[in-house]
Write a protein that holds these residues in place. Structure first.
Motif, PDB file in Angstrom:
ATOM      1  N   PRO A 110      54.711  43.771  39.637  1.00 48.25           N
ATOM      2  CA  PRO A 110      53.924  43.665  38.444  1.00 48.25           C
ATOM      3  C   PRO A 110      53.541  44.009  38.320  1.00 48.25           C
ATOM      4  N   ALA A 111      53.839  45.450  36.277  1.00 43.09           N
ATOM      5  CA  ALA A 111      54.405  46.324  35.964  1.00 43.09           C
ATOM      6  C   ALA A 111      52.538  46.626  35.512  1.00 43.09           C
ATOM      7  N   SER A 112      51.594  45.730  35.955  1.00 34.97           N
ATOM      8  CA  SER A 112      49.859  46.406  35.995  1.00 34.97           C
ATOM      9  C   SER A 112      49.365  46.282  36.736  1.00 34.97           C
ATOM     10  N   VAL A 113      47.816  46.552  37.135  1.00 35.66           N
ATOM     11  CA  VAL A 113      47.075  46.187  37.864  1.00 35.66           C
ATOM     12  C   VAL A 113      46.632  45.036  37.042  1.00 35.66           C
ATOM     13  N   PHE A 114      46.410  44.693  35.839  1.00 33.89           N
ATOM     14  CA  PHE A 114      46.072  43.349  35.300  1.00 33.89           C
ATOM     15  C   PHE A 114      46.632  42.748  36.112  1.00 33.89           C
ATOM     16  N   VAL A 115      48.201  42.435  35.226  1.00 31.89           N
ATOM     17  CA  VAL A 115      49.336  41.589  36.384  1.00 31.89           C
ATOM     18  C   VAL A 115      48.722  41.377  37.839  1.00 31.89           C
ATOM     19  N   ALA A 116      48.836  42.010  38.391  1.00 35.50           N
ATOM     20  CA  ALA A 116      48.829  41.732  39.798  1.00 35.50           C
ATOM     21  C   ALA A 116      47.428  41.713  39.772  1.00 35.50           C
ATOM     22  N   ARG A 117      46.522  41.241  39.756  1.00 34.30           N
ATOM     23  CA  ARG A 117      45.082  40.781  40.198  1.00 34.30           C
ATOM     24  C   ARG A 117      45.209  39.197  39.337  1.00 34.30           C
ATOM     25  N   PHE A 118      45.506  39.362  38.351  1.00 35.68           N
ATOM     26  CA  PHE A 118      45.850  38.247  37.896  1.00 35.68           C
ATOM     27  C   PHE A 118      46.865  36.696  38.069  1.00 35.68           C
ATOM     28  N   VAL A 119      47.796  37.370  38.591  1.00 35.15           N
ATOM     29  CA  VAL A 119      48.875  35.985  38.936  1.00 35.15           C
ATOM     30  C   VAL A 119      48.761  36.422  40.334  1.00 35.15           C
ATOM     31  N   GLY A 120      48.361  35.081  41.604  1.00 33.62           N
ATOM     32  CA  GLY A 120      48.119  35.319  42.836  1.00 33.62           C
ATOM     33  C   GLY A 120      47.114  34.518  43.329  1.00 33.62           C
ATOM     34  N   SER A 121      47.125  33.593  43.970  1.00 32.43           N
ATOM     35  CA  SER A 121      45.520  33.177  44.705  1.00 32.43           C
ATOM     36  C   SER A 121      45.322  32.969  46.372  1.00 32.43           C
ATOM     37  N   PRO A 122      45.149  33.692  46.794  1.00 38.22           N
ATOM     38  CA  PRO A 122      43.966  34.991  46.514  1.00 38.22           C
ATOM     39  C   PRO A 122      44.765  36.033  45.610  1.00 38.22           C
ATOM     40  N   ALA A 123      44.243  36.947  44.604  1.00 37.83           N
ATOM     41  CA  ALA A 123      44.911  38.400  44.037  1.00 37.83           C
ATOM     42  C   ALA A 123      45.721  38.886  44.836  1.00 37.83           C
ATOM     43  N   MET A 124      46.422  39.835  44.486  1.00 36.16           N
ATOM     44  CA  MET A 124      46.354  41.093  45.114  1.00 36.16           C
ATOM     45  C   MET A 124      45.361  42.002  46.056  1.00 36.16           C
ATOM     46  N   ASN A 125      45.690  42.994  46.560  1.00 39.84           N
ATOM     47  CA  ASN A 125      44.610  43.846  47.236  1.00 39.84           C
ATOM     48  C   ASN A 125      44.835  44.836  46.595  1.00 39.84           C
ATOM     49  N   LEU A 126      43.808  45.669  46.371  1.00 41.78           N
ATOM     50  CA  LEU A 126      44.127  46.749  45.127  1.00 41.78           C
ATOM     51  C   LEU A 126      43.163  47.785  45.395  1.00 41.78           C
ATOM     52  N   LEU A 127      43.383  49.304  46.742  1.00 41.36           N
ATOM     53  CA  LEU A 127      42.409  50.400  47.672  1.00 41.36           C
ATOM     54  C   LEU A 127      43.168  51.160  46.996  1.00 41.36           C
TER      55      LEU A 127
END
Length: 345
Positions: free
Chosen positions: A226-243
């Motif tokens: 994913p090119a950005s945090v937005f794509v990482a969160r939007f694509v995937g269920s559950p979403a990508m972990n972000l820390l």
């Protein structure tokens, strides 16, 4: 491969508010591009601009190598399939499919033959004598596709065409739509907010956010890099972990990352017993079982949430203590200021 459709620096406004901002998109001839994004991202406006239903305030639109920016809709040779099907209730299925041809003065016998051929292509030839009120949702969708197909357009534009179907029908129609595309070799632009639909259908996906293109790539590229945090969160269920980058050290010996965010998908996480050496301590808050898989929702020491995908047969118990490790090659680093990915996977 030559371009079937190109948007170059396209901006567009709706009721005085700009909803598309400098959009660049190229769809190869014979490609199925899915435009994916949340409500209000500008997905349907992209289709309306291509169809000529909305004017551009900047940029150019080209179809099959022709600049159509200033052409009215009827001269662009596109077909659009709407979410609502938009069938005439007083006409038969055959008449609905052939309607656009008769308006264009195609002889009635030729229009009838083309309508039957289009109906056979999408599997609704047995419905030609019925009226829309006698059809199921899936049958109406097939008729809408046949009506688009019969015009032999340069580009098919599909605006959330499966959203009115129940889940079982959606899955079946997804497969049929992909098979139809492959059989015809048609240029298609398909709009949806459903990430699964996008990942299954697309040759490539364009992710839109607030009227701007966030990323364009194959389904695998969108998922894996994913090119950005937005794509990482939007694509995937559950979403990508972000820390936060300083909140967690993945397994191995990664280079120092003093700022930004670390992102990794649930399947990159490995859980071990709390007595195991290594890893980061965490507590299991809850576990959701989905068939053969389970999703463990954890809280790391320090308070940061993480989701892990594990085999259902080996899932941890809610309330238990575990140790968490993550495969460093599967970790992305996103810039703290821009939210863009700054290191390769």
């Amino acid at each position: 491969m030559s371009a079937g459709l190109a948007l170059a620096g396209v901006s567009a406004a709706y009721r005085g508010t700009e909803v598309l901002h400098d959009v660049d998109l190229t769809v190869a001839r014979g490609e199925l591009l899915v435009v994916l994004g949340p409500s209000g991202a500008g997905k349907s406006t992209v289709l309306r601009v291509v169809a000529g239903l909305e004017p551009v305030t900047a940029g150019r639109v080209s179809i099959a190598g022709r600049d159509v920016t200033d052409l009215r809709p009827g001269r662009r040779n596109v077909s659009m399939v709407f979410q609502s099907y938009a069938l005439f209730p007083h006409l038969s299925v055959a008449e609905n499919i052939a309607f656009g041809l008769e308006v264009r003065d195609v002889p009635r016998s030729a229009a009838r033959d083309r309508a039957r051929a289009a109906a056979e292509a999408v599997g609704c030839a047995e419905l030609l004598g019925r009226r829309p009120g006698q059809l199921s949702g899936g049958e109406r969708q097939r008729v809408a596709l046949a009506r688009a197909l019969v015009r032999e357009p340069d580009v098919f534009l599909l605006d959330e065409p499966l959203s009115n179907l129940d889940q079982a029908l959606r899955v079946g129609m997804r497969a049929e739509l992909r098979a139809l595309h492959d059989r015809l070799g048609a240029t298609m632009v398909h709009v949806t907010h459903d990430q699964t639909e996008a990942l299954v259908l697309a040759d490539r996906i364009a992710v839109l956010r607030d009227g701007r293109v966030e990323q364009v790539g194959t389904p695998e590229q969108i998922w894996r890099t994913p090119a950005s945090v937005f794509v990482a969160r939007f694509v995937g269920s559950p979403a990508m972990n972000l820390l936060p980058a300083d909140a967690f050290t993945p397994d191995g010996d990664p280079p120092p990352q003093p700022d930004g965010q670390l992102g990794f998908r649930p399947e990159a996480v490995t859980l071990a017993d709390a007595t195991t050496d290594g890893g980061t301590p965490a507590t299991v808050d809850r576990v959701e079982v989905v068939g053969e898989d389970a999703y463990a929702y954890l809280t790391l020491d320090g308070g940061h949430p993480v989701v892990a995908r594990v085999p259902a047969a080996r899932r941890p118990a809610a309330g238990s203590a575990v140790r968490v490790t993550v495969r460093w090659p599967d970790v992305h680093v996103f810039d703290a200021g821009t939210g863009r990915r700054r290191t390769p996977a």
